[in-house]
Structures are given as C-alpha cells and as structure tokens.
Design a protein around this motif. Structure first.
Motif, PDB file in Angstrom:
ATOM      1  N   LEU A  41       0.810  -1.213   0.003  1.00 57.01           N
ATOM      2  CA  LEU A  41      -0.075   0.114   0.070  1.00 57.01           C
ATOM      3  C   LEU A  41       0.713   1.190  -0.080  1.00 57.01           C
ATOM      4  O   LEU A  41       2.003   1.502   0.778  1.00 57.01           O
ATOM      5  CB  LEU A  41      -0.828   0.051   1.195  1.00 57.01           C
ATOM      6  N   LEU A  42       0.523   2.288  -0.757  1.00 54.35           N
ATOM      7  CA  LEU A  42       1.341   3.564  -0.935  1.00 54.35           C
ATOM      8  C   LEU A  42       0.201   4.554  -0.485  1.00 54.35           C
ATOM      9  O   LEU A  42      -0.673   4.698  -0.420  1.00 54.35           O
ATOM     10  CB  LEU A  42       1.531   3.743  -2.511  1.00 54.35           C
ATOM     11  N   ASP A  43       1.149   5.649  -0.148  1.00 52.12           N
ATOM     12  CA  ASP A  43       0.219   6.642   0.348  1.00 52.12           C
ATOM     13  C   ASP A  43      -0.084   7.701  -0.727  1.00 52.12           C
ATOM     14  O   ASP A  43       0.283   7.335  -1.965  1.00 52.12           O
ATOM     15  CB  ASP A  43       1.282   7.538   1.504  1.00 52.12           C
ATOM     16  N   ASN A  44      -0.582   8.972  -0.404  1.00 56.63           N
ATOM     17  CA  ASN A  44      -1.018   9.855  -1.460  1.00 56.63           C
ATOM     18  C   ASN A  44       0.158  10.294  -2.408  1.00 56.63           C
ATOM     19  O   ASN A  44      -0.033  10.774  -3.541  1.00 56.63           O
ATOM     20  CB  ASN A  44      -1.887  10.727  -1.067  1.00 56.63           C
ATOM     21  N   GLU A  45       1.233  10.336  -1.782  1.00 61.44           N
ATOM     22  CA  GLU A  45       2.466  10.886  -2.770  1.00 61.44           C
ATOM     23  C   GLU A  45       3.365   9.699  -3.372  1.00 61.44           C
ATOM     24  O   GLU A  45       4.430   9.844  -3.895  1.00 61.44           O
ATOM     25  CB  GLU A  45       3.377  11.704  -1.424  1.00 61.44           C
ATOM     26  N   GLY A  46       2.600   8.439  -3.346  1.00 58.13           N
ATOM     27  CA  GLY A  46       3.235   7.460  -3.873  1.00 58.13           C
ATOM     28  C   GLY A  46       4.287   6.834  -3.208  1.00 58.13           C
ATOM     29  O   GLY A  46       5.012   5.712  -3.676  1.00 58.13           O
ATOM     30  N   ARG A  47       4.555   7.095  -1.833  1.00 59.49           N
ATOM     31  CA  ARG A  47       5.541   6.378  -1.169  1.00 59.49           C
ATOM     32  C   ARG A  47       4.842   4.958  -0.484  1.00 59.49           C
ATOM     33  O   ARG A  47       3.872   5.022  -0.171  1.00 59.49           O
ATOM     34  CB  ARG A  47       6.095   7.337  -0.160  1.00 59.49           C
ATOM     35  N   PHE A  48       6.162   4.120  -0.535  1.00 63.85           N
ATOM     36  CA  PHE A  48       5.650   2.849   0.279  1.00 63.85           C
ATOM     37  C   PHE A  48       5.256   3.048   1.722  1.00 63.85           C
ATOM     38  O   PHE A  48       5.899   3.880   2.519  1.00 63.85           O
ATOM     39  CB  PHE A  48       6.628   1.789   0.128  1.00 63.85           C
ATOM     40  N   THR A  49       4.175   2.517   2.152  1.00 65.03           N
ATOM     41  CA  THR A  49       4.080   2.481   3.710  1.00 65.03           C
ATOM     42  C   THR A  49       4.486   1.107   3.898  1.00 65.03           C
ATOM     43  O   THR A  49       5.018   0.333   3.522  1.00 65.03           O
ATOM     44  CB  THR A  49       2.404   2.557   3.750  1.00 65.03           C
ATOM     45  N   ASP A  50       4.094   0.929   5.379  1.00 65.97           N
ATOM     46  CA  ASP A  50       4.430  -0.479   5.965  1.00 65.97           C
ATOM     47  C   ASP A  50       3.593  -1.590   5.821  1.00 65.97           C
ATOM     48  O   ASP A  50       3.654  -2.651   6.176  1.00 65.97           O
ATOM     49  CB  ASP A  50       4.820  -0.529   7.606  1.00 65.97           C
TER      50      ASP A  50
END
Length: 335
Positions: A319-328
């Motif tokens: 799952l990615l955040d709204n900025e396209g970065r990976f979450t845990d």
C-alpha cells in the motif's frame, strides 16, 4: 532528504539492487566502491522514507492465465470507497487511479480460473458506484516490472554484481508448502530481510532459509524486484495502454515493445484489447513520440487507448500513500 530528486549515489545503489535484489552488502560494496556500512545506511534511509522497496512475488502471477487487468468505471465520488475495498483484497495486486477521476485500473491474480471468474463477475461489479468493468485476461507476459531499471551503472559496474547463488548440492529441493508460503509472504513484504531474522520469525535454521531462498529463485518459483517511487526517481508520468493490434502482427509488436526502456510491462490479452502495457516517462510531452513509434510497429496501424495514472495506491500488494511512497502495510497475494 530532498524527496523530489534522486541523487547519483542513490540511483547507483538502486540500480545495483535491481540487478541483484538480495546481494550481500559486501558484494555490492565491491561493485560500487562504497563501504558495506555506507550502502546499508543509505538503503535504510531510502527504505524508511518509503522511496524504495525490495520485494517479490510468486512466479505464477506473471505466467498464469488467471491474471487480468480490469478497468473499472465508477460513478463520480465512488473512487475512494472502491479503492479502500480493493486495497484489502489479496488478489488485487495493483491499484491505479486515472486522470478521468472515475476510472480505477487493477491488476488481478487468482489461484485458479474460478477465482478469477468470481472476481470479474461478482466482486468487481458489486463495488460501490461501479458502472462498467472491462477485463483484459492475460494470455502471455513478455516483460514485467523486475526487468525495468534505472540504467545508471556502466556495463563494467553492472557485470561485477552477480546473481543469486545456486542451491547447495545437499539442499532439499522440495519445500513444505506451509513453510514455502510463509517464506514467500515474508520475502514479498521485504526481500532484504536478513536470513537470521527470517529464521527466527519462521522457526527454522538460518541455513534452511538460505537453502529455501536459493531453491525458490533458481527453481523459478519466486521472483525478486526492487521498486522505486517513480516521481522521485525522475519518471513521474505513468500511463497504461490498451491496444488492439492485427492478430498476425501481435507477437512482433509485443516483442518490439519489450526493448523500449520506458516500458515496464508488456503482455498479450484476451478482451477489448489484445495487447496491454504500461510505461514510465520523464515528461508527458514525449508520449506522442512514443505512440508514433508504437503505431509504426504495425504495418496496418493499431488502435491505441491510453489511461494516464495520477495516483497509485497499491503496487504488488504494497500500500502506498497519496504521494506514492511505500507504507509499512503489505497484503500478500494468494500463494
């Protein structure tokens, strides 16, 4: 850290990991002429910032005909709810919201044909606000994301990085299914997790982890890949293409597309389009030149339909955040 610009040192490390995702830091150190400690610290910084993940997935996801790409047309205001539901679904590997604001593209992989049928005939149509579902069932995958890389290392540097080691002669070639599935899920979440940590989590010896990983990789049961946030890495434009190619020219056009560095995935399909692929571009302005190249590959012309992606909320189960970065958060695909 400037999260909008990739440094040369970071790019070289990522390219090295794209060549050999589980290579020891000592091996990468020799190739990059940087100390193992410095490389490990650099990767930890990028990982913690959500910019890079070394992940993996069962090989059948790319080869099975129980894989499909679905374009889901939604009523205005329904995108967030549909995305939230599919984000928790293990068989929905990726989720891309397009520029229309009402279309969601998802990559689906099911363990069998009935599972895929259920997804397409029951799960997707029951999502809130669905107006239409266009399914492109995969018939072959010629190129996938693990073959894309940043291309910043020179050939000599790249050649110094070896592939995964083969299994020991005494290593067991058959793996207990429960252990195999648990190991694949752990590697899918973070493929650079040290063998000692995996051994402790799975309750086996460290040697068994080394042997099992070697068996999975060399037996082509599992594939590793190093993924990067495309905006930060300098490839901010993401586009899905659904193309109808004259049948006699399909294989030639698909094969030619695999050689283009912008192309991340190429596959033939059965559905409204017989060819699907996605690209990362440095600027939106170059898409017309790319599409002209695609059209020129066919002697009689092709029907090209593009979907420009504005937000990716899930990639290969992550799952990615709204900025396209990976979450845990990681939703493992079915084994």
């Amino acid at each position: 850290m400037n999260q909008n610009t990739i440094s040369d040192d970071d790019a070289r490390l990522i390219h090295a990991l794209q060549i050999s995702p589980r290579a020891p830091w000592s091996e990468l150190s020799r190739a990059l002429s940087v100390s193992p400690t410095a490389l490990a610290q650099r990767y930890a910084r990028l990982h913690d910032a959500g910019l890079v993940r070394v992940v993996g997935h069962p090989t059948w996801i790319n080869t099975s005909r129980n894989t499909a790409f679905a374009e889901i047309d939604l009523e205005p205001g329904s995108l967030a709810k549909a995305t939230a539901i599919l984000a928790e679904l293990p068989m929905a590997l990726t989720l891309d919201a397009t520029a229309s604001g009402t279309c969601l593209i998802t990559t689906l992989s099911a363990p069998n044909e009935s599972g895929l049928a259920t997804l397409l005939l029951e799960t997707l149509p029951s999502l809130p606000g669905v107006r239409d579902v266009r399914a492109h069932v995969t018939t072959s995958a010629l190129k996938s994301g693990e073959r894309w890389n940043l291309r910043v290392l020179d050939p000599e540097q790249a050649a110094r990085i070896g592939g995964p080691r083969p299994p020991r002669p005494r290593a067991a070639r058959g793996l207990d299914p429960q252990f195999r599935d648990a190991l694949m899920a752990a590697l899918g979440h973070d493929a650079r997790t040290p063998a000692a940590v995996l051994a402790r989590e799975l309750g086996v010896s460290e040697q068994k982890i080394h042997d099992a990983v070697a068996v999975l990789l060399h037996g082509q049961q599992f594939r590793l890949r190093t993924d990067v946030v495309n905006v930060w890495a300098g490839w901010p434009v993401h586009i899905w293409y659904f193309v109808d190619v004259p049948p006699r020219q399909l294989n030639a056009v698909a094969s030619a597309l695999t050689t283009h560095p912008e192309v991340r995935y190429v596959g033939t399909a059965a559905g409204p389009a017989n060819l699907t692929f996605d690209v990362w571009l440095r600027t939106l302005g170059v898409l017309h030149a790319l599409e002209a190249k695609i059209d020129s590959l066919s002697q009689t012309g092709v029907k090209i339909r593009r979907q420009i992606v504005l937000r990716t909320s899930k990639r290969m189960g992550h799952l990615l955040d709204n900025e396209g970065r990976f979450t845990d958060r990681y939703i493992a695909p079915p084994a």
